[in-house]
Design an enzyme around this catalytic site. Structure first.
Site, PDB file in Angstrom:
ATOM      1  CG  ASP A 277      -2.206   0.777   1.017  1.00  0.00           C
ATOM      2  OD1 ASP A 277      -2.296   1.516   0.017  1.00  0.00           O
ATOM      3  OD2 ASP A 277      -3.108   0.687   1.865  1.00  0.00           O
TER       4      ASP A 277
ATOM      5  CD  GLU B 109      -3.134   4.950   1.642  1.00  0.00           C
ATOM      6  OE1 GLU B 109      -2.500   3.873   1.505  1.00  0.00           O
ATOM      7  OE2 GLU B 109      -4.191   5.202   1.029  1.00  0.00           O
TER       8      GLU B 109
ATOM      9  CG  HIS C 108      -2.205   3.454  -2.964  1.00  0.00           C
ATOM     10  ND1 HIS C 108      -2.904   3.924  -1.873  1.00  0.00           N
ATOM     11  CD2 HIS C 108      -2.009   4.522  -3.772  1.00  0.00           C
ATOM     12  CE1 HIS C 108      -3.110   5.217  -2.024  1.00  0.00           C
ATOM     13  NE2 HIS C 108      -2.582   5.614  -3.167  1.00  0.00           N
TER      14      HIS C 108
ATOM     15  CG  HIS D 276      -3.526   2.818   5.755  1.00  0.00           C
ATOM     16  ND1 HIS D 276      -4.840   2.618   6.126  1.00  0.00           N
ATOM     17  CD2 HIS D 276      -3.424   2.391   4.455  1.00  0.00           C
ATOM     18  CE1 HIS D 276      -5.501   2.122   5.093  1.00  0.00           C
ATOM     19  NE2 HIS D 276      -4.667   1.951   4.066  1.00  0.00           N
TER      20      HIS D 276
ATOM     21  CG  HIS E  96      -7.997   4.931   4.391  1.00  0.00           C
ATOM     22  ND1 HIS E  96      -6.664   5.284   4.455  1.00  0.00           N
ATOM     23  CD2 HIS E  96      -8.079   4.083   3.336  1.00  0.00           C
ATOM     24  CE1 HIS E  96      -5.994   4.692   3.486  1.00  0.00           C
ATOM     25  NE2 HIS E  96      -6.830   3.940   2.791  1.00  0.00           N
TER      26      HIS E  96
ATOM     27  CD  GLU F 159      -6.935  -0.491   3.602  1.00  0.00           C
ATOM     28  OE1 GLU F 159      -5.821  -0.684   3.067  1.00  0.00           O
ATOM     29  OE2 GLU F 159      -7.586   0.559   3.437  1.00  0.00           O
TER      30      GLU F 159
HETATM   31 ZN   LIG Z   1      -3.804   2.858  -0.010  1.00  0.00          ZN
END
Ligand SMILES: [Zn+2]
Length: 291
Positions: A33, A35, A85, A130, A142, A160
């Site tokens: 990802d 972030e 991502h 994240h 998020h 996630e």
């Molecule tokens: Zn992401």
């Protein structure tokens, strides 16, 4: 001659895996990802329309490659990188070690950030991850999209990395290492118990205090190598079945539409509930509901 045959047979048996099959297979799956990558602090920096996106996708590519190198340092024979991502077309392919293979773009299916994993893999690694939606002192917290307020299975709010680890776990694959900000490191250590981690930065409210990208890459390479070498210490992540997903969303349209998904029920003003023994079915329902 007669007495030597059994000895030769024994020697052949002992060395069969090395001589006939070559090196023992060790497959590592790396989901990346953006972030949680070193330096990133705002959504604009990981959005293709942002002015600094080109700069940060390079750092993301190098950080993904640090994990690839760590896996090969630990004896991996095959490494698959899943760009996880946004468009899933962020990592610059030529910046990865040529021995690795890269999965780009979304298939349209429910595997999402874990596209490509199966039971042939020995270990899974998450990079650039994240914290879940609603986490204080986290960088760009998020869960999947801005529409998701909370994703909980059997009463446990998951980031996630939590539901992605359940997907890996359904194939018997342990998550051995997670890289990202300090907030996700804290969440996965609580969730998985035993897991290798590396924090690239620490949230200060919405600001961040972070490592130099090269320092982060050095730590990730060493951490992934250690975790893959010690993969037998880590267990595949599972939860008691059936999985009951309680999903809280912001959009009225999504909640209304999601309530028509077969087996789903609206259980609150902003809440949908769906139950299945199969995490892939849960992810399929989630993908439809969160639209
Ligand atoms: Zn992401």
């Amino acid at each position: 001659m007669k007495t030597r045959m059994p000895f030769i047979a024994l020697v052949a048996l002992l060395f069969f895996p090395l001589t006939a099959l070559g090196q023992e297979e060790l497959k590592v799956f790396i989901s990346v990802d953006m972030e949680g990558i070193a330096g990133v602090v705002t959504s604009a920096e990981c959005s293709s329309s942002g002015p600094d996106y080109g700069y940060f996708r390079r750092i993301m590519s190098h950080e993904a490659n640090a994990a690839v190198l760590g896996a090969f340092d630990a004896g991996a024979t095959e490494v698959v990188v899943r760009d996880s991502h946004g468009s899933a077309r962020n990592i610059l392919p030529e910046l990865l070690d040529p021995r690795a293979r890269l999965i780009r773009d979304w298939s349209g299916g429910p595997m999402g950030m874990m596209e490509g994993i199966d039971d042939s893999f020995d270990a899974a690694v998450f990079i650039g991850y994240h914290a879940r939606a609603g986490t204080p002192d986290a960088i760009i917290d998020h869960t999947s999209s801005g529409n998701v307020v909370d994703f909980a299975i059997n009463g446990r709010s998951l980031p996630e990395s939590g539901y992605n680890a359940l997907i890996a776990g359904s194939y018997g694959v342990p998550v051995v290492f997670v890289g990202g900000d300090q907030a996700i490191v804290d969440q996965v250590e609580e969730l998985f118990g035993q897991v290798g981690t590396f924090a690239t930065k620490q949230g200060i409210g919405a600001a961040s205090l972070g490592l130099h990208p090269e320092a982060a890459q050095k730590g990730i390479r060493a951490g992934v190598a250690e975790a893959v070498r010690n993969r037998d210490r880590y267990r595949p992540f599972t939860m008691a079945k059936p999985y009951t997903l309680v999903l809280k969303l912001k959009s009225e349209a999504s909640v209304y539409n999601g309530s028509f998904f077969p087996g789903a029920r609206r259980t609150g003003d902003w809440e949908l509930t769906f139950t299945s023994d199969d995490i892939i079915q849960v992810m399929y329902a989630f993908n439809v509901m969160k639209r």
